[in-house]
Design a protein around this motif. Structure first.
Motif, PDB file in Angstrom:
ATOM      1  N   ARG A   1       0.794  -1.231   0.000  1.00 49.88           N
ATOM      2  CA  ARG A   1       0.000   0.000   0.000  1.00 49.88           C
ATOM      3  C   ARG A   1       0.823   1.276   0.000  1.00 49.88           C
ATOM      4  O   ARG A   1       0.339   2.309  -0.442  1.00 49.88           O
TER       5      ARG A   1
ATOM      6  N   LEU B   1      -5.514   4.027   2.185  1.00 48.96           N
ATOM      7  CA  LEU B   1      -6.054   2.816   1.582  1.00 48.96           C
ATOM      8  C   LEU B   1      -6.381   1.833   2.695  1.00 48.96           C
ATOM      9  O   LEU B   1      -5.594   1.668   3.629  1.00 48.96           O
TER      10      LEU B   1
ATOM     11  N   ILE C   1     -10.613   3.633  -0.733  1.00 50.17           N
ATOM     12  CA  ILE C   1      -9.649   4.735  -0.719  1.00 50.17           C
ATOM     13  C   ILE C   1     -10.357   5.958  -0.159  1.00 50.17           C
ATOM     14  O   ILE C   1     -11.432   6.328  -0.635  1.00 50.17           O
TER      15      ILE C   1
END
Length: 199
Positions: free
Chosen positions: A145, A183, A194
């Motif tokens: 991420r 995220l 998101i």
């Protein structure tokens, strides 16, 4: 694309020519998307640090983006919609903010399998404006991420065509408009959420 065009040009049988046109069209779509992403990143790199800032109706941008991507969602058998939302004003460059929302929706549609769902929502939570884009795609592993915001980074197991610039552009626009991007796993079930927050 050039090779596919040459094959279409050489095809003498109408069925054979038609067969070469689909991959040619897909190649042109990919090339066009890449050029658009590269131009968007180049514009952000060249723009002054402050850019053109003004009050922007975030909900209005979200509505326009959802309407713009609705035909694409329909073609891919995806349910794209705007959840109940609140009108919220943020300060930023209208074009850049439209690019941010557009990239988030585009990414969600690209990675969500047919029959899936993509939801967009705009809210005011406390003193913050919050944009959320959720999907029922495969998600992004927690270990990746941080990296997905790097230019040209593509996940290890990603097979979907893309340039690796979409989320890099989102982060760049967010930084320029004093927003944060997070995220997380979508709830319930598979997918990605998101969240972009503006003070």
């Amino acid at each position: 694309v050039r090779l596919q065009a040459e094959m279409a040009q050489r095809a003498t049988d109408p069925a054979e020519r038609a067969e070469t046109l689909d991959p040619l069209r897909a190649g042109l779509v990919r090339a066009s998307h890449l050029v658009e992403q590269l131009l968007a990143m180049a514009r952000l790199d060249a723009a002054p640090a402050t850019g053109s800032v003004e009050p922007v109706d975030l909900l209005e941008i979200a509505k326009r983006v959802v309407a713009e991507f609705a035909p694409i969602a329909d073609d891919r058998n995806l349910d794209l919609g705007l959840l109940p939302s609140t009108a919220v004003t943020v300060v930023g460059d209208p074009g850049e903010l439209r690019t941010l929302v557009g990239n988030l929706v585009d990414n969600a549609l690209r990675y969500t399998p047919a029959g899936g769902q993509v939801d967009v929502q705009v809210q005011r939570i406390g003193e913050e404006a919050v944009l959320t884009v959720s999907d029922t795609g495969p998600g992004i592993p927690a270990t990746e991420r941080v990296r997905v915001f790097d230019r040209f980074y593509r996940g290890v197991d990603v097979a979907t065509p893309g340039s690796g610039l979409g989320l890099a552009i989102v982060r760049r626009v967010a930084d320029r408009s004093q927003a944060t991007v997070r995220l997380e796993d979508a709830e319930p079930g598979p997918g990605l959420r998101i969240i972009v927050r503006w003070p």
